[in-house]
Design a protein around this motif. Sequence first.
Motif, short mmCIF file in Angstrom:
data_model
loop_
_atom_site.label_atom_id
_atom_site.label_comp_id
_atom_site.label_asym_id
_atom_site.label_seq_id
_atom_site.Cartn_x
_atom_site.Cartn_y
_atom_site.Cartn_z
N ASN A 179 0.83 -1.68 -0.24
CA ASN A 179 0.28 -0.29 -0.08
C ASN A 179 0.79 0.91 0.24
N MET A 180 1.82 1.95 0.46
CA MET A 180 3.04 2.36 0.69
C MET A 180 3.02 2.54 -0.39
N PHE A 181 3.65 1.51 -1.86
CA PHE A 181 4.15 1.61 -2.42
C PHE A 181 3.54 2.23 -3.14
N PHE A 208 2.83 5.41 -6.05
CA PHE A 208 3.43 5.37 -7.71
C PHE A 208 2.25 6.66 -8.08
N TYR A 209 1.28 6.10 -6.77
CA TYR A 209 -0.34 7.09 -7.73
C TYR A 209 0.13 9.15 -7.37
N ASN A 210 0.84 9.10 -5.94
CA ASN A 210 1.25 10.29 -6.29
C ASN A 210 1.66 11.00 -7.18
N PHE A 211 2.76 9.90 -7.58
CA PHE A 211 3.79 10.35 -8.91
C PHE A 211 3.16 10.01 -9.95
N GLN A 247 -3.59 -5.10 -7.85
CA GLN A 247 -3.48 -3.35 -8.32
C GLN A 247 -2.45 -3.46 -9.11
N ILE A 248 -1.35 -4.30 -8.45
CA ILE A 248 0.15 -4.14 -8.69
C ILE A 248 0.48 -5.03 -9.67
N SER A 249 -0.03 -6.02 -10.05
CA SER A 249 0.17 -7.21 -11.08
C SER A 249 -0.70 -7.11 -12.01
N SER A 250 -1.87 -6.29 -11.91
CA SER A 250 -2.10 -5.82 -13.29
C SER A 250 -1.80 -4.50 -13.93
N ASP A 251 -1.26 -4.04 -13.26
CA ASP A 251 -1.27 -2.17 -14.23
C ASP A 251 0.16 -2.73 -14.22
N ILE A 255 3.09 -0.59 -13.53
CA ILE A 255 3.79 -0.76 -12.29
C ILE A 255 4.74 -1.66 -12.49
N ILE A 256 4.53 -2.53 -13.47
CA ILE A 256 5.49 -3.60 -14.19
C ILE A 256 6.50 -3.75 -15.02
N HIS A 257 6.50 -2.12 -15.45
CA HIS A 257 7.44 -2.01 -15.91
C HIS A 257 8.14 -1.54 -15.09
N ILE A 258 8.32 -0.24 -13.98
CA ILE A 258 8.72 0.09 -13.17
C ILE A 258 9.35 -1.31 -12.57
#
Length: 304
Positions: A19-21, A25-28, A280-284, A287-290
Amino acid sequence: MSSLENVLYIQVGLGLLPNMFLLFFYNFIILGDRPKPMDLISCQLTFVHIMMILSEGDNLLANILESLKFGNDIKCKITFYINRVMRGLSICITCLLSISQAVTISPSTSSMAKFKNKVKKHIIYAFFYLWSFNLSFSSRWIFYVAGFTNVSENYQMKVTKSCSLFPMNYIFRGFILTVIISRDVFLVGVMLTTSTYMVIILCRHQRQCKHLHSISHLRASPEKRATQTILLLVVFFVVMYWLDFIISFTSILFWRYDPVILTVQKFVMYTYPTIAPLVQISSDKRIIHILKFFTPNTSRFSKK
């Protein structure tokens, strides 16, 4: 009992890290150029999950307040109030997420298509209304929660190691339960309705793609992946929320909290905030590219 608490502490850690990650990410993304409405909603939901985990029972927020020399009563009121606000926001924002995605993927010929351009304009007003409603509606807990003293003499119901609830008037308690049940049934009904609508849209789109192309050339579009993710989150949320609600409702109705049941309830309540960011992380793909960028490329070393 200690083994259950150890599992709970592990679950808290597993819930906070992703959740912190996601929050970072979303703030960025939001501070960048033209964030999508779904990014704004997901950022809100991630923040709510972090605060919900931190404010439950004798967790980090309670320890921080204790280190700042707040009295036990003030500590209990603040943590319990924040936790109840975040629990209410969790169901409201999850519902908003489902509605927004249903509007986003709706075909141009549908009646919902006219709301596509309005979603981003009115999303801030939706946040303001949801936060205002939950902050005001949960304010009643400030008057009914306090530091734990003696259950047998004061008829208090212990809800954590150091906090307890005072008994409510039967009429007032019935009114509050009616409002909560009505709100939750309505929001869950909206989520199930929008989820059914999205499933119909996906099935229709799948049939059209099979008609135009061979299955081997089919690739999931970003909208389809996002829709499948939200459908998974909604179904999982509904199951976990009603399990938590049944335990809470039964405890308040009979005015009795068992320590084991309370620990199980916390485990159920933490499950959605823990699993949701992983989904959310596994499907975005962003995020996967990052993650791939920061992951060492072991193949080039193996060739050497």
